[in-house]
Design an enzyme around this catalytic site. Structure first.
Site, PDB file in Angstrom:
ATOM      1  CD  GLN A  19      -2.823  -1.180   2.310  1.00  0.00           C
ATOM      2  OE1 GLN A  19      -2.556  -1.781   3.213  1.00  0.00           O
ATOM      3  NE2 GLN A  19      -4.138  -0.594   2.226  1.00  0.00           N
ATOM      4  NE  ARG A  76       0.275  -4.451  11.932  1.00  0.00           N
ATOM      5  CZ  ARG A  76      -0.742  -4.745  11.172  1.00  0.00           C
ATOM      6  NH1 ARG A  76      -1.506  -3.711  11.123  1.00  0.00           N
ATOM      7  NH2 ARG A  76      -1.078  -5.765  10.720  1.00  0.00           N
ATOM      8  CG  HIS A 120      -0.901  -5.894   5.520  1.00  0.00           C
ATOM      9  ND1 HIS A 120      -0.980  -5.456   6.580  1.00  0.00           N
ATOM     10  CD2 HIS A 120      -1.768  -5.554   4.656  1.00  0.00           C
ATOM     11  CE1 HIS A 120      -1.859  -4.670   6.513  1.00  0.00           C
ATOM     12  NE2 HIS A 120      -2.439  -4.959   5.393  1.00  0.00           N
ATOM     13  CD  GLU A 166      -7.328  -6.820   8.349  1.00  0.00           C
ATOM     14  OE1 GLU A 166      -7.976  -6.842   6.841  1.00  0.00           O
ATOM     15  OE2 GLU A 166      -7.714  -5.762   8.823  1.00  0.00           O
ATOM     16  CG  ASN A 295      -5.879  -5.147  11.989  1.00  0.00           C
ATOM     17  OD1 ASN A 295      -5.264  -4.709  13.039  1.00  0.00           O
ATOM     18  ND2 ASN A 295      -5.401  -5.331  10.912  1.00  0.00           N
ATOM     19  CE1 TYR A 297      -9.660   0.491   9.406  1.00  0.00           C
ATOM     20  CE2 TYR A 297      -9.369  -1.790   9.633  1.00  0.00           C
ATOM     21  CZ  TYR A 297      -8.891  -0.692   9.443  1.00  0.00           C
ATOM     22  OH  TYR A 297      -7.573  -0.417   9.110  1.00  0.00           O
ATOM     23  CD  GLU A 368      -4.990  -2.664   9.681  1.00  0.00           C
ATOM     24  OE1 GLU A 368      -5.876  -2.606   8.988  1.00  0.00           O
ATOM     25  OE2 GLU A 368      -3.926  -3.300   9.096  1.00  0.00           O
ATOM     26  CD1 TRP A 414      -5.922   2.053   7.318  1.00  0.00           C
ATOM     27  CD2 TRP A 414      -4.152   0.885   7.799  1.00  0.00           C
ATOM     28  NE1 TRP A 414      -5.300   1.735   6.091  1.00  0.00           N
ATOM     29  CE2 TRP A 414      -4.253   0.919   6.298  1.00  0.00           C
ATOM     30  CE3 TRP A 414      -3.064   0.207   8.537  1.00  0.00           C
ATOM     31  CZ2 TRP A 414      -3.275   0.199   5.556  1.00  0.00           C
ATOM     32  CZ3 TRP A 414      -2.383  -0.587   7.410  1.00  0.00           C
ATOM     33  CH2 TRP A 414      -2.282  -0.620   6.145  1.00  0.00           C
ATOM     34  CD  GLU A 421      -8.496   0.549   1.993  1.00  0.00           C
ATOM     35  OE1 GLU A 421      -7.454   0.739   2.527  1.00  0.00           O
ATOM     36  OE2 GLU A 421      -9.234  -0.517   2.454  1.00  0.00           O
ATOM     37  CG  PHE A 430      -8.376   4.340   5.647  1.00  0.00           C
ATOM     38  CD1 PHE A 430      -9.249   3.775   6.761  1.00  0.00           C
ATOM     39  CD2 PHE A 430      -8.801   3.673   4.275  1.00  0.00           C
ATOM     40  CE1 PHE A 430     -10.288   3.145   6.625  1.00  0.00           C
ATOM     41  CE2 PHE A 430      -9.918   2.750   4.308  1.00  0.00           C
ATOM     42  CZ  PHE A 430     -10.544   2.725   5.375  1.00  0.00           C
TER      43      PHE A 430
HETATM   44  C1  PNW Z   1      -7.690  -3.586   6.613  1.00  0.00           C
HETATM   45  N1  PNW Z   1     -13.838  -5.870   5.227  1.00  0.00           N
HETATM   46  O1  PNW Z   1      -8.525  -4.150   5.399  1.00  0.00           O
HETATM   47  C2  PNW Z   1      -6.282  -3.891   5.986  1.00  0.00           C
HETATM   48  O2  PNW Z   1      -5.311  -4.459   7.278  1.00  0.00           O
HETATM   49  C3  PNW Z   1      -5.628  -2.774   5.492  1.00  0.00           C
HETATM   50  O3  PNW Z   1      -4.537  -3.031   4.754  1.00  0.00           O
HETATM   51  C4  PNW Z   1      -6.640  -1.796   4.877  1.00  0.00           C
HETATM   52  O4  PNW Z   1      -6.191  -0.677   4.097  1.00  0.00           O
HETATM   53  C5  PNW Z   1      -7.500  -1.185   5.985  1.00  0.00           C
HETATM   54  O5  PNW Z   1      -7.969  -2.511   6.603  1.00  0.00           O
HETATM   55  C6  PNW Z   1      -8.889  -0.545   5.575  1.00  0.00           C
HETATM   56  O6  PNW Z   1      -9.526  -1.311   4.763  1.00  0.00           O
HETATM   57  C7  PNW Z   1      -9.894  -4.498   5.548  1.00  0.00           C
HETATM   58  O7  PNW Z   1     -14.429  -5.936   4.268  1.00  0.00           O
HETATM   59  C8  PNW Z   1     -10.307  -4.707   4.279  1.00  0.00           C
HETATM   60  O8  PNW Z   1     -14.493  -5.974   6.449  1.00  0.00           O
HETATM   61  C9  PNW Z   1     -11.730  -5.178   4.215  1.00  0.00           C
HETATM   62  C10 PNW Z   1     -12.447  -5.434   5.406  1.00  0.00           C
HETATM   63  C11 PNW Z   1     -11.824  -5.176   6.640  1.00  0.00           C
HETATM   64  C12 PNW Z   1     -10.511  -4.864   6.623  1.00  0.00           C
END
Ligand code: PNW
Length: 460
Positions: A19, A76, A120, A166, A295, A297, A368, A414, A421, A430
């Site tokens: 990335q 990280r 990753h 992940e 991680n 979100y 993250e 993050w 992305e 982000f």
């Molecule tokens: C993570 N979902 O990705 C990754 O670790 C990062 O590389 C990425 O940039 C960041 O989160 C933001 O997306 C994800 O669909 C991608 O649930 C998709 C999901 C979760 C995390």
């Protein structure tokens, strides 16, 4: 009200190789499955690629200086496997070793702890062609060999290792929905890929523990991602659906690592679609993480779908929902990020408490957390108040979880920079720093200055 954090709390920020690095074919680096995936029309928004990305490869001195200014305690980053081993195995590329040596040395000179992720998502393309990538029998051993090269060269200075980032995303988005590399669509392959990712993790940890940990005195673990699932109603069926969704999401990976096997609900529902571990593999897996990497979100409501299945949710957020009989939804009142992910800080607190209870209060590092927003550069400044609100909410919730007894030891934003992305290309931002396309200048957003104060005060 200010929320104070424990002394020695680790404040960091995170990136990953594909990335941010760029230099995709320089100094002997081999191609990865993401280099290839990006070349396929329609896979990545606007045809974006990581060929140049943030040019981090050529700018590490400036970027480390940036981190130092912010007062970051930890950075990280991930190692591009194909920079170290261009064909995935065999000959080591010295220039790749030199690059990470330089990065690690500059970080340490700046008083910043390197936290290194081994995988990753940028699998060397050679391994996809030759041994079927994460579906092949050999991959766990090949990964452990790569890990050993990294421990050998960097372990005298790197004390925090993350094996896999992940595995859920690799399995579900890479092998289920096919929206991430290697782009396979299947209902069964995710379970096989996940199985091999877990075995690869366990083998790499075994190598570290038997050959390196005593002398190098570092820690090694795995980072999993999980959203919170809140029962839509008080009904027993919805409560069970939410629990099931969390087990299909996080316990899929964390149960093998903490308990030695997959959750019962997955075994029951998947039958022989779920691979099984041998006794020896279970023993290697159980206790194979020195810390709980998380991680996080977003949050969604979960409801029982046994008699009323809805269509697959956006972006595969639910995993393979037909296997779970769970419907997911969001509250219309929740604010969304540019990824359409709902901003629900209390979900983070509940997830942390769920982990505390299920895995016996492990040391947790949030490796993250962050949000994409449609930032606008005005007179060379980005006043990203939405992102500051996001972080304020989540960091406060994490502080509350700590006060309630959860062992959260560190937090990584993050991301350090606006970067590639994945399938969204550069359209989703982000970063707490903008990167100017033409000059590659880094521009501190308001959130970066805000985070610097959080670190200085050890409080939010
Ligand atoms: C993570 N979902 O990705 C990754 O670790 C990062 O590389 C990425 O940039 C960041 O989160 C933001 O997306 C994800 O669909 C991608 O649930 C998709 C999901 C979760 C995390």
């Amino acid at each position: 009200m200010t929320q104070q954090f424990p002394a020695n709390f680790i404040w960091g920020s995170a990136t990953s190789a594909y990335q941010v690095e760029g230099a995709w074919n320089q100094d002997g680096k081999g191609p990865s499955i993401w280099d290839v995936f990006c070349l396929i029309p329609g896979k990545v928004q606007s045809g974006d690629t990581g060929e140049i990305a943030c040019d981090h490869y050529h700018r590490i001195s400036a970027d480390v200086a940036l981190m130092k200014t912010m007062g970051l305690k930890a950075y990280r980053f991930s190692i591009a496997w194909a920079r170290i081993l261009p064909a995935g195995r065999g000959v080591v590329n010295v220039q790749g070793i030199n690059f990470y040596n330089k990065l690690i040395d500059e970080l340490l000179a700046a008083g910043i702890e390197p936290w290194v992720t081994l995988y990753h998502w940028d699998l060397p393309a050679a391994l996809e062609f030759e041994i079927d990538g994460w579906l092949g029998n050999e991959i766990a051993t090949v990964f452990a060999e790569y890990a050993e090269v990294c421990f050998t060269h960097f372990g005298n200075r790197v004390k925090n290792w993350i094996t896999i980032n992940e595995a859920w995303v690799v399995a579900i988005l890479g092998y289920g929905h096919g929206v991430f590399a290697p782009g396979k669509k299947s209902n069964d392959l995710p379970y096989l890929a996940a199985h091999n990712l877990l075995l690869a993790h366990a083998q790499a940890v075994n190598v570290y523990r038997t050959k390196f940990q005593k002398q190098q005195k570092g820690f090694i673990g795995i980072t999993n991602n999980c959203d919170w699932r809140e029962p839509l109603t008080d009904s027993v069926a919805d409560k069970e659906a939410a629990q099931r969704a969390l087990e299909f999401f996080l316990a899929w990976f964390a149960d093998p690592v903490y308990k030695g096997d997959y959750p019962a609900v997955m075994k029951e529902r998947l039958g022989n679609r779920l691979p099984t571990f041998t006794q020896e593999q279970k023993m290697l897996l159980k206790g194979s993480s020195d810390f709980f990497g998380l991680n996080h979100y977003t949050t969604m409501y979960a409801s029982d779908a046994t008699n009323n299945k809805e269509l697959e949710s956006v972006y595969g957020n639910g995993g393979l929902s037909e296997d779970q009989d769970v419907n997911l939804s969001v509250d219309g009142a929740w604010k969304l990020t540019a990824m359409q992910w709902a901003i629900v800080p209390w979900g983070c607190k509940k997830l942390l408490q769920w982990i505390e209870e299920r895995y016996d209060n492990p040391n947790i590092f949030i490796t993250e957390n962050g949000g994409a927003f449609d930032d606008k550069l005005i007179d060379g400044q980005v006043n990203d108040v939405d992102r500051i609100d996001f972080f304020k909410g989540y960091i406060t919730a994490i502080g509350e979880a700590i006060d309630a007894g959860v062992n959260v030891k560190g937090y990584f934003i993050w991301s350090l920079l606006d970067n590639f992305e994945w399938a969204s290309g550069y359209s989703k931002k982000f970063g707490i720093h903008a990167v100017e396309k033409d000059s590659m200048n880094r521009i501190a957003k308001a959130s970066a200055l805000w985070y610097r104060d959080v670190i200085t005060n050890n409080a939010v």
